[in-house]
Design a protein around this motif. Structure first.
Motif, short mmCIF file in Angstrom:
data_model
loop_
_atom_site.label_atom_id
_atom_site.label_comp_id
_atom_site.label_asym_id
_atom_site.label_seq_id
_atom_site.Cartn_x
_atom_site.Cartn_y
_atom_site.Cartn_z
N ILE A 46 -38.33 3.09 -24.22
CA ILE A 46 -39.11 4.15 -23.59
C ILE A 46 -38.18 4.99 -22.74
CG2 ILE A 46 -39.78 2.65 -21.66
CD1 ILE A 46 -42.43 4.20 -21.54
N THR A 47 -38.27 6.31 -22.88
CA THR A 47 -37.45 7.23 -22.11
C THR A 47 -38.33 8.01 -21.16
OG1 THR A 47 -35.84 7.47 -23.90
CG2 THR A 47 -35.88 9.20 -22.25
N MET A 48 -37.90 8.12 -19.91
CA MET A 48 -38.66 8.86 -18.91
C MET A 48 -37.69 9.49 -17.92
SD MET A 48 -40.15 5.81 -16.43
CE MET A 48 -40.86 4.88 -17.81
N PRO A 49 -38.13 10.52 -17.21
CA PRO A 49 -37.28 11.09 -16.17
C PRO A 49 -36.95 10.04 -15.11
CG PRO A 49 -39.11 12.55 -16.66
CD PRO A 49 -39.39 11.25 -17.36
N TRP A 50 -35.73 10.13 -14.57
CA TRP A 50 -35.34 9.21 -13.50
C TRP A 50 -36.34 9.24 -12.35
CZ3 TRP A 50 -32.90 5.14 -11.84
CH2 TRP A 50 -32.70 4.97 -10.48
N ALA A 51 -36.83 10.43 -12.00
CA ALA A 51 -37.78 10.55 -10.89
C ALA A 51 -39.06 9.76 -11.16
CB ALA A 51 -38.11 12.02 -10.64
#
Length: 335
Positions: A46-51
């Motif tokens: 799963i890829t998501m923004p660091w924030a």
């Protein structure tokens, strides 16, 4: 860091969510607000923004009302949660081989930290370095990763893992950590890591399987080559800078690490809309604010750590970044 993304095994994210759910906290609205839709397939990424990832951890910590979130996550990350890397570790011949495997291929599971080992006297010291400023989630991320590595070693040695001590560079619950690591744990130290006696790390492991290990190693290498080819040159250069513990490498030295000429590296960075100097500037900016937020270093020490020969140059650069001198910097409030 607001525009950067992070990719993790879906199973790791599910563990964080499950810890909150086990407390009776409704998670659907929370995850919808964060824009997270985890797949129940544990093998996916799963890829998501660091924030978003950072906020996920901050929220989970508040829901738990417990600073031991990282230890709670790490406790759940057993060897069978690490995919092909766990498979290869399971088949390793010695503890040293497990450590070397994890050093090289930990990036397949997370790129947030780098793991390095070095002999110190009669012990092998395993250290963990941040690949990006982990900000206010430094503690849960680091504790979870180090405990997960300890779990791998414990399984491969069939419960005889001989870690002698564990250290962390922040405050924590030593009593609880010692119960989980089953060895002395010291907080507020210089770095994160643990030590193993040299006398035991080359002893054959009972679960060793040379054929299975080589098969697992081959797949790990293939995945690493695929990962490297998918990363931008800017990301790779940035990682090299953040991993450096004795000053930032020059453009020439960085190019040598990638087996290309400095001119080629410069051209490829330009094609991506950046440059070595721009990346260095950004890394210095992020590390400077991070160091100031910890409150453990003086402005002069930070200037030296970031490679400025003159503290006045550091103050000038910081004022350009934040519009105030470092002595007047006020960290932003976390949401």
């Amino acid at each position: 860091m607001s525009n950067s993304k992070i990719t993790l095994p879906n199973h790791y994210i599910l563990q964080i969510i499950n810890i909150v759910a086990d407390l009776g906290v409704p998670t659907q609205g929370w995850l919808r607000h964060l824009g997270i839709d985890p797949d129940e397939s544990e093998e996916s990424l799963i890829t998501m923004p660091w924030a978003t990832f950072r906020q996920l951890l901050l929220d989970a910590g508040r829901f738990c009302n417990d600073k031991a979130l990282g230890l709670m996550i790490g406790e759940r990350l057993l060897i069978n949660t690490h995919g092909i890397l766990g498979y290869a570790a399971l088949s390793s011949g010695t503890t040293r081989q497990v450590i070397e495997l994890l050093e090289r291929y930990l990036v397949l599971r997370t790129d947030m930290v780098t793991m390095e080992s070095a002999q110190q006297g009669d012990r092998l010291w395993v250290s963990f370095y941040e690949n990006r400023p982990l900000e206010d989630v430094r503690r849960p991320v680091t504790e979870a990763i180090v405990l997960a590595i300890r779990n791998i070693l414990d399984f491969t040695t069939m419960g005889t893992c001989d870690i002698r001590e564990v250290t962390f560079p922040f405050d924590g619950d030593a009593k609880l950590a010692e119960a989980m690591f089953r060895c002395p744990v010291s907080y507020n130290q210089d770095s994160a890591g643990f030590s193993l006696p040299l006398a035991t790390i080359d002893q054959p492991l009972k679960l060793a399987n040379t054929v299975s290990f080589q098969e697992g190693l081959k797949v790990c290498q293939q995945e690493l080559e695929k990962l490297s080819s998918e990363q931008t040159w800017a990301v790779r250069v940035r990682r090299i800078m953040l991993q450096s513990t004795h000053g930032f490498p020059s453009l020439d030295m960085t190019a040598r690490r990638f087996h290309v000429t400095p001119r080629t590296l410069h051209r490829r960075l330009i094609e991506e809309g950046t440059s070595y100097r721009d990346i260095l500037e950004d890394v210095r900016h992020q590390l400077a604010t991070r160091y100031l937020e910890t409150g453990q270093m003086t402005v002069q020490e930070i200037s030296y750590a970031l490679g400025y020969s003159d503290i006045a140059n550091f103050r000038k650069a910081f004022k350009r970044w934040e519009s105030v001198p470092p002595s007047m910097y006020i960290p932003p409030l976390t949401s």
